[in-house]
Motif scaffolding. Structure first.
Motif, PDB file in Angstrom:
ATOM      1  N   GLY A   1       0.665   3.819  -2.809  1.00 42.15           N
ATOM      2  CA  GLY A   1      -0.518   4.657  -2.820  1.00 42.15           C
ATOM      3  C   GLY A   1      -1.768   4.072  -3.595  1.00 42.15           C
ATOM      4  O   GLY A   1      -2.887   4.585  -3.575  1.00 42.15           O
TER       5      GLY A   1
ATOM      6  N   GLY B   1       0.797  -1.380  -0.138  1.00 37.75           N
ATOM      7  CA  GLY B   1       0.150   0.119   0.047  1.00 37.75           C
ATOM      8  C   GLY B   1       0.866   1.330  -0.073  1.00 37.75           C
ATOM      9  O   GLY B   1       0.266   2.501  -0.326  1.00 37.75           O
TER      10      GLY B   1
ATOM     11  N   LEU C   1      -7.127   9.990  -6.143  1.00 38.46           N
ATOM     12  CA  LEU C   1      -6.131   9.895  -5.037  1.00 38.46           C
ATOM     13  C   LEU C   1      -4.801   8.902  -5.282  1.00 38.46           C
ATOM     14  O   LEU C   1      -3.630   9.213  -4.783  1.00 38.46           O
ATOM     15  CB  LEU C   1      -6.705   9.570  -3.899  1.00 38.46           C
TER      16      LEU C   1
ATOM     17  N   GLN D   1      -4.873   1.665  -3.662  1.00 36.32           N
ATOM     18  CA  GLN D   1      -5.865   1.063  -2.883  1.00 36.32           C
ATOM     19  C   GLN D   1      -5.706  -0.300  -2.551  1.00 36.32           C
ATOM     20  O   GLN D   1      -5.862  -1.036  -3.441  1.00 36.32           O
ATOM     21  CB  GLN D   1      -7.045   1.493  -3.031  1.00 36.32           C
ATOM     22  N   LEU D   2      -5.258  -0.990  -1.304  1.00 42.86           N
ATOM     23  CA  LEU D   2      -5.207  -2.462  -1.220  1.00 42.86           C
ATOM     24  C   LEU D   2      -6.388  -3.086  -1.634  1.00 42.86           C
ATOM     25  O   LEU D   2      -6.205  -4.330  -2.048  1.00 42.86           O
ATOM     26  CB  LEU D   2      -4.989  -2.734   0.249  1.00 42.86           C
ATOM     27  N   TYR D   3      -7.454  -2.570  -1.667  1.00 45.94           N
ATOM     28  CA  TYR D   3      -8.951  -3.315  -2.047  1.00 45.94           C
ATOM     29  C   TYR D   3      -9.121  -3.414  -3.386  1.00 45.94           C
ATOM     30  O   TYR D   3     -10.136  -3.919  -3.993  1.00 45.94           O
ATOM     31  CB  TYR D   3     -10.231  -2.672  -1.146  1.00 45.94           C
TER      32      TYR D   3
ATOM     33  N   PHE E   1      -6.471  -4.512  -5.395  1.00 49.84           N
ATOM     34  CA  PHE E   1      -5.675  -5.344  -6.107  1.00 49.84           C
ATOM     35  C   PHE E   1      -6.450  -6.857  -6.258  1.00 49.84           C
ATOM     36  O   PHE E   1      -7.504  -7.056  -5.490  1.00 49.84           O
ATOM     37  CB  PHE E   1      -4.734  -5.846  -4.991  1.00 49.84           C
ATOM     38  N   GLY E   2      -6.269  -7.489  -7.402  1.00 49.51           N
ATOM     39  CA  GLY E   2      -6.880  -8.706  -7.638  1.00 49.51           C
ATOM     40  C   GLY E   2      -5.773  -9.738  -7.041  1.00 49.51           C
ATOM     41  O   GLY E   2      -4.839  -9.545  -6.261  1.00 49.51           O
ATOM     42  N   GLU E   3      -5.952 -10.941  -7.801  1.00 48.34           N
ATOM     43  CA  GLU E   3      -5.000 -12.027  -7.306  1.00 48.34           C
ATOM     44  C   GLU E   3      -3.504 -11.473  -7.536  1.00 48.34           C
ATOM     45  O   GLU E   3      -2.960 -11.028  -8.399  1.00 48.34           O
ATOM     46  CB  GLU E   3      -5.175 -13.281  -8.382  1.00 48.34           C
ATOM     47  N   THR E   4      -2.768 -12.266  -6.569  1.00 44.00           N
ATOM     48  CA  THR E   4      -1.377 -11.942  -6.469  1.00 44.00           C
ATOM     49  C   THR E   4      -0.458 -13.037  -7.450  1.00 44.00           C
ATOM     50  O   THR E   4      -1.001 -14.202  -7.335  1.00 44.00           O
ATOM     51  CB  THR E   4      -0.855 -12.072  -4.983  1.00 44.00           C
TER      52      THR E   4
ATOM     53  N   LEU F   1      -8.552  -4.274 -11.858  1.00 39.90           N
ATOM     54  CA  LEU F   1      -7.746  -4.289 -10.667  1.00 39.90           C
ATOM     55  C   LEU F   1      -6.191  -4.205 -10.828  1.00 39.90           C
ATOM     56  O   LEU F   1      -5.805  -4.473 -11.919  1.00 39.90           O
ATOM     57  CB  LEU F   1      -8.069  -5.669 -10.184  1.00 39.90           C
TER      58      LEU F   1
ATOM     59  N   CYS G   1      -6.132 -10.771 -16.552  1.00 42.88           N
ATOM     60  CA  CYS G   1      -7.524 -10.730 -15.864  1.00 42.88           C
ATOM     61  C   CYS G   1      -7.878  -9.877 -15.208  1.00 42.88           C
ATOM     62  O   CYS G   1      -8.886  -9.313 -14.749  1.00 42.88           O
ATOM     63  CB  CYS G   1      -7.726 -12.216 -15.181  1.00 42.88           C
ATOM     64  N   ASN G   2      -7.047  -9.543 -14.042  1.00 41.77           N
ATOM     65  CA  ASN G   2      -6.900  -8.438 -13.035  1.00 41.77           C
ATOM     66  C   ASN G   2      -7.375  -7.200 -13.716  1.00 41.77           C
ATOM     67  O   ASN G   2      -8.171  -6.577 -13.382  1.00 41.77           O
ATOM     68  CB  ASN G   2      -5.739  -8.515 -12.245  1.00 41.77           C
TER      69      ASN G   2
ATOM     70  N   ARG H   1     -10.469  -6.515 -15.235  1.00 40.44           N
ATOM     71  CA  ARG H   1     -11.832  -6.172 -14.136  1.00 40.44           C
ATOM     72  C   ARG H   1     -11.181  -4.874 -13.527  1.00 40.44           C
ATOM     73  O   ARG H   1     -11.706  -4.730 -12.246  1.00 40.44           O
ATOM     74  CB  ARG H   1     -11.416  -7.182 -13.191  1.00 40.44           C
TER      75      ARG H   1
ATOM     76  N   LYS I   1      -2.918 -13.976 -15.555  1.00 39.88           N
ATOM     77  CA  LYS I   1      -3.672 -13.586 -14.377  1.00 39.88           C
ATOM     78  C   LYS I   1      -3.746 -12.186 -14.321  1.00 39.88           C
ATOM     79  O   LYS I   1      -4.445 -11.265 -13.829  1.00 39.88           O
ATOM     80  CB  LYS I   1      -2.886 -14.483 -13.225  1.00 39.88           C
TER      81      LYS I   1
END
Lengths: 268, 268
Positions: free
Chosen positions: B121, B118, B257, B123-125, B127-130, B157, B151-152, B155, B148
């Motif tokens: 900067g 994070g 932000l 936003q942690l929410y 993020f998709g699959e690591t 992410l 895909c993120n 979407r 992958k």
């Protein structure tokens, strides 16, 4: 210097050694007290630090950021937050404001639910997007979070659902008045979250049914941590005790190690 | 009691107060030393704890778990791991073995790259699959991780890419011999990761191009942390210094932000 210090998830001793050393030398210490909570109270923190804390509620952090940053160019000021400092956008915003004012800052990381959720045995790298489940009202029942859960599910990814917290929320009636009145704090339980999910499932045709497995977690990272795994319909009746709760909708395909680990939490 | 204690990401003072107290009373302390590294050395840790550490390399943790757990029913034994204890499946496996042996265990959480990321900067929410990016060889160039990321991206992410670490890897030639020989440790840099990604992009038609933004991070959570944001093609030439490195492929649409925060890291 301006510090944002993560407190972790459990009690006062979950702060890092570095974080504690910084608190000891700070001139002013704010405790952010509305995005999350610890399992110990404020006086216990004050006793442990041997320092006085200033409670930073939503109004102070979101609307009076300048008050928090005041003098941080010549003094040491800290904002303590539950979990990790980057868990909330308001903290990112504070850092940008500090930069604007040429105030130096340092971030002290700590565990947050995003990694501590690994305690249920699901692999952290198999989680998709995290979702937030808001409290429904009679006339406001947003369900877009469920679509994200479904997307993760279809890609064989687990979903961590963060459950709504209402701390120091002004009452609807008081919003137009000069003096705000606040609702009592509310924390969504795994049962409430599951009830809302079942309601969505009942009017949707999709891969997730009310028989699908879910995992409820309470007070992750604390000594009273509880984890329960069962069908979503069953979770609507499960009581995991005091907050905070989180809910996981796991992927339909589990790794054998995940399966074995979760078995210990299965309700009969 | 068997403890797995997260050390966080930076130096010796990133351990929690609780973790340090436990170390002080332990009879045997292992330091897991191959899934990740701290920015400080082992002797610095030993000095800080005033305790002797036993280095737990890959062979010990994966093949001699019983050695680590030996006597943990009557003594206090700790395994120290960089980041958070649930960051690697071998640790989950160790906990299951402890349970099998009726050995009580406790987990001490800490920051890991999954939440400390994070700091850039984003936003942690969002993020998709690591994903994990493995070192390629001349004849082995797996690229499923890129799918992958795509895909993120589709979407909206962000993707956190963990970069390969090779510590105490036996040489191919020594695998059949009695005495294993080990390769020198290798840590993938953001430049190497970007080179592999550009190679994949060059033979794929997709939304991510070599002009797409990426963010390189080095030594997250330490005092020498570095962050750089630029096009993927540019990142192939960026040197962020010593390990560990991570790479992020952000979503094409950023929150204002996020945009503002990342601007400070942009290379010209």
């Amino acid at each position: 210097m301006f510090y944002i210090i993560g407190l972790g998830l459990g009690d006062c001793k979950d702060i890092t050694v570095k974080g504690l050393e910084i608190i000891k030398k700070c001139d002013r210490i704010y405790l952010e007290h509305y995005t999350s909570i610890l399992t110990c109270g404020i006086s216990e923190l004050e006793n442990f630090y041997q320092k006085k804390l200033i409670i930073a509620d939503r109004d102070l952090v979101e609307q009076s950021a300048d008050t928090i940053l005041e003098g941080a160019d010549i003094e040491d000021v800290a904002l303590l937050v539950v979990g990790d400092p980057y868990g909330a956008t308001t903290h990112t915003d504070l850092i940008l404001r500090a930069k604007d004012k040429n105030i130096q800052f340092q971030i002290i990381h700590n565990a947050s639910i995003l990694n501590a959720v690994g305690c249920c045995g699901l692999q952290l790298y198999s989680f998709g997007e995290t979702v937030s489940i808001p409290f429904w009202t009679e006339n406001w029942k947003p369900d877009s979070f469920f679509n994200k859960i479904l997307c993760n599910y279809q890609r064989n990814l687990h979903t961590l659902c963060l459950l709504d917290i209402k701390v120091k929320e002004p009452t609807l009636e008081s919003l137009t008045r000069k003096k705000k009145e606040y609702m009592p704090p509310r924390f969504m339980s795994v049962a409430e979250a599951s009830q809302q999910i079942v309601e969505i499932i009942n009017k949707t045709i999709c891969d997730i049914t009310s028989n699908s497995l879910c995992i409820g977690l309470a007070r992750v990272g604390s000594e009273t941590q509880e984890i329960a795994a069962c069908a979503i319909s069953h979770m609507t009746e499960v009581d995991l005790g005091p907050p905070l709760h989180s809910l996981i909708i796991p992927s339909s395909v589990l790794h054998p190690l995940e399966e074995e680990y979760i078995n210990q939490f299965k309700l009969s």
